[in-house]
Design a protein around this motif. Structure first.
Motif, short mmCIF file in Angstrom:
data_model
loop_
_atom_site.label_atom_id
_atom_site.label_comp_id
_atom_site.label_asym_id
_atom_site.label_seq_id
_atom_site.Cartn_x
_atom_site.Cartn_y
_atom_site.Cartn_z
N PHE A 1 0.82 -1.21 0.00
CA PHE A 1 0.00 0.00 0.00
C PHE A 1 0.85 1.27 0.00
O PHE A 1 0.34 2.37 0.12
N ILE A 2 2.18 1.09 -0.14
CA ILE A 2 3.08 2.25 -0.23
C ILE A 2 3.46 2.41 -1.70
O ILE A 2 4.19 1.59 -2.26
N GLU A 3 2.92 3.45 -2.31
CA GLU A 3 3.14 3.70 -3.75
C GLU A 3 4.64 3.72 -4.06
O GLU A 3 5.42 4.37 -3.37
N GLY A 4 5.05 2.95 -5.08
CA GLY A 4 6.45 2.96 -5.50
C GLY A 4 7.38 2.10 -4.67
O GLY A 4 8.58 2.03 -4.95
N ASN A 5 6.86 1.43 -3.63
CA ASN A 5 7.72 0.57 -2.80
C ASN A 5 8.05 -0.71 -3.56
O ASN A 5 7.16 -1.45 -3.99
N LYS A 6 9.35 -0.96 -3.74
CA LYS A 6 9.80 -2.09 -4.58
C LYS A 6 9.32 -3.44 -4.03
O LYS A 6 8.85 -4.30 -4.78
N ASP A 7 9.45 -3.63 -2.71
CA ASP A 7 8.99 -4.89 -2.11
C ASP A 7 7.49 -5.05 -2.28
O ASP A 7 6.99 -6.13 -2.60
N GLY A 8 6.77 -3.95 -2.07
CA GLY A 8 5.31 -3.98 -2.22
C GLY A 8 4.91 -4.38 -3.63
O GLY A 8 3.97 -5.16 -3.84
N GLU A 9 5.66 -3.86 -4.61
CA GLU A 9 5.35 -4.19 -6.01
C GLU A 9 5.61 -5.67 -6.29
O GLU A 9 4.84 -6.33 -6.99
N LEU A 10 6.70 -6.20 -5.73
CA LEU A 10 7.01 -7.62 -5.94
C LEU A 10 5.96 -8.52 -5.27
O LEU A 10 5.56 -9.55 -5.83
N LEU A 11 5.52 -8.12 -4.07
CA LEU A 11 4.50 -8.93 -3.38
C LEU A 11 3.18 -8.88 -4.13
O LEU A 11 2.46 -9.89 -4.22
N LEU A 12 2.84 -7.72 -4.70
CA LEU A 12 1.62 -7.63 -5.51
C LEU A 12 1.72 -8.52 -6.74
O LEU A 12 0.74 -9.16 -7.13
N ASP A 13 2.92 -8.59 -7.31
CA ASP A 13 3.14 -9.51 -8.43
C ASP A 13 2.85 -10.94 -8.00
O ASP A 13 2.20 -11.71 -8.71
N PHE A 14 3.33 -11.29 -6.81
CA PHE A 14 3.16 -12.66 -6.34
C PHE A 14 1.69 -12.95 -6.05
O PHE A 14 1.17 -14.01 -6.39
N LEU A 15 1.01 -11.99 -5.42
CA LEU A 15 -0.41 -12.18 -5.08
C LEU A 15 -1.29 -12.33 -6.32
O LEU A 15 -2.27 -13.06 -6.32
N THR A 16 -0.91 -11.62 -7.38
CA THR A 16 -1.75 -11.62 -8.60
C THR A 16 -1.17 -12.52 -9.69
O THR A 16 -1.77 -12.67 -10.75
N GLU A 17 0.03 -13.11 -9.41
CA GLU A 17 0.75 -13.92 -10.41
C GLU A 17 0.92 -13.13 -11.72
O GLU A 17 0.86 -13.69 -12.81
N THR A 18 1.11 -11.82 -11.59
CA THR A 18 1.21 -10.94 -12.76
C THR A 18 2.54 -10.20 -12.74
O THR A 18 2.94 -9.68 -11.70
N CYS A 19 3.21 -10.18 -13.88
CA CYS A 19 4.51 -9.50 -13.97
C CYS A 19 4.32 -7.98 -13.94
O CYS A 19 3.60 -7.43 -14.78
N GLU A 20 4.95 -7.32 -12.97
CA GLU A 20 4.85 -5.86 -12.80
C GLU A 20 3.40 -5.38 -12.83
O GLU A 20 3.02 -4.51 -13.58
N PHE A 21 2.62 -5.99 -11.95
CA PHE A 21 1.19 -5.68 -11.84
C PHE A 21 0.96 -4.18 -11.63
O PHE A 21 0.11 -3.57 -12.29
N SER A 22 1.74 -3.56 -10.73
CA SER A 22 1.53 -2.14 -10.41
C SER A 22 1.65 -1.26 -11.64
O SER A 22 0.96 -0.26 -11.77
N LYS A 23 2.57 -1.64 -12.52
CA LYS A 23 2.83 -0.83 -13.71
C LYS A 23 1.86 -1.17 -14.84
O LYS A 23 1.43 -0.29 -15.59
N ASN A 24 1.51 -2.47 -14.98
CA ASN A 24 0.80 -2.91 -16.17
C ASN A 24 -0.71 -3.11 -16.02
O ASN A 24 -1.42 -3.21 -17.01
N ALA A 25 -1.18 -3.21 -14.78
CA ALA A 25 -2.62 -3.44 -14.60
C ALA A 25 -3.39 -2.17 -14.92
O ALA A 25 -2.91 -1.06 -14.67
N PRO A 26 -4.60 -2.30 -15.49
CA PRO A 26 -5.46 -1.12 -15.67
C PRO A 26 -5.67 -0.47 -14.29
O PRO A 26 -5.85 -1.19 -13.30
N PRO A 27 -5.64 0.88 -14.22
CA PRO A 27 -5.72 1.57 -12.92
C PRO A 27 -6.92 1.11 -12.08
O PRO A 27 -6.81 0.92 -10.87
N GLU A 28 -8.05 0.89 -12.75
CA GLU A 28 -9.26 0.48 -12.03
C GLU A 28 -9.07 -0.89 -11.35
O GLU A 28 -9.42 -1.08 -10.19
N LEU A 29 -8.45 -1.84 -12.08
CA LEU A 29 -8.20 -3.18 -11.53
C LEU A 29 -7.23 -3.10 -10.35
O LEU A 29 -7.43 -3.72 -9.32
N LYS A 30 -6.18 -2.28 -10.53
CA LYS A 30 -5.18 -2.13 -9.46
C LYS A 30 -5.86 -1.60 -8.20
O LYS A 30 -5.65 -2.11 -7.09
#
Length: 292
Positions: free
Chosen positions: A230-259
């Protein structure tokens, strides 16, 4: 327009990075270790009775942390008995970590390790082609059934390789975990492809019941600290979101609404609890012990 989202498994290096961060941020291995210490001895109590050699098959053995703990319990139950420990693991990186771990561990003189750098399906195909059928005294599949194409067929195949007193042990996320809530709701919006599928203990129980297999179920409480998500731009947070969603660079690539929706969902009590200023995701696990 085609979605730029792609499965995390298309980038093996990033997948491993996010997986290792998940282990560091969660009580996953702690919960498994507790089970192995307290409950595993009863599970393996008769797998090697009267046998000069015990054959163990680890399907998706990873870097070997849990495998070596399992072996120590088998050794304690059957002191001095020779153990053949075969490991199926598609990641060369994980296998080399596993080998390092074995080299640093004492008391493994009576264990013979064989590593197969392949997927469960490749192993099955190769064994069938070579007609080298062998039975096993203990088979375990820990947190790997998400990565097989046909879960019922995979479970049935490895179950068919059990000796008369053997056990098949499966560990995966519980049907009452945050994973279940998140994936039920958003799985169809995420780029799983054919590399990964969502399954929990609920789905496995259904498969076992319809095949008429006998099993015991143990629930293991576990959580993962996802505060950094929940910390915008936090590298660990981004990696954990990738793991939770099984999506590569979810924070960067997901549609804003889905994120936005996924982050909102992760905060809800169905997925997580707030404790001491942290957001702890419900990572509960199920252990399923299947009879031959």
């Amino acid at each position: 327009m085609a979605s730029p989202m792609r499965s995390l498994l298309t980038d093996p290096a990033r997948y491993l990075q996010s997986f290792r961060l998940f282990l560091a941020n969660s009580t996953e291995h702690q919960s498994m270790r507790e089970f192995m210490e307290k409950q595993l001895p009863a599970v393996i109590a008769s797998i090697g009775n009267g046998k000069p050699t015990i054959n163990i098959l680890s399907v998706g053995g990873g870097a070997g942390e849990i495998d070596l703990l399992i072996l120590s319990k088998v050794q304690a139950r059957y002191p001095g008995v020779t153990i053949n420990n075969d490991v199926i693991e598609p990641s060369a990186d994980q296998i080399s970590k596993y080998k390092e771990r074995v080299a640093e561990t004492s008391n493994l003189e009576n264990v013979k390790f064989t590593w197969h750098e392949e997927t469960a399906y490749e192993y099955e195909s190769r064994i069938n082609a070579e007609k080298k059928f062998r039975k096993w005294d203990f088979i375990h599949m820990i947190q790997m059934l998400y990565y097989v194409k046909d879960v019922p067929a995979t479970v049935q195949y490895f179950h068919s390789l059990l000796e008369a007193q053997a056990k098949l042990l499966i560990i995966l996320v519980s049907g009452n975990s945050g994973w279940e809530t998140l994936w039920k709701k958003y799985g169809s919006s995420l780029p799983l492809g054919d590399l990964c599928s969502y399954i929990s203990s609920t789905g496995i129980k259904r498969i076992l019941d319809s095949a008429g297999m006998k099993y015991q179920l143990h629930e293991l409480p576990s959580h993962m600290d996802i505060t950094s998500c929940f910390i915008e731009g936090n590298k660990d947070g981004e990696l954990l979101l990738d793991f939770l969603t099984e999506t590569c660079e979810f924070s960067k690539n997901a549609p804003p609404e889905l994120k936005h929706q996924v982050l909102e969902e992760l905060r809800k009590p169905e997925c997580s609890e707030k404790r001491d200023g942290k957001v702890l995701f419900n990572n509960n696990l199920s252990v399923i012990v299947i009879e031959p």
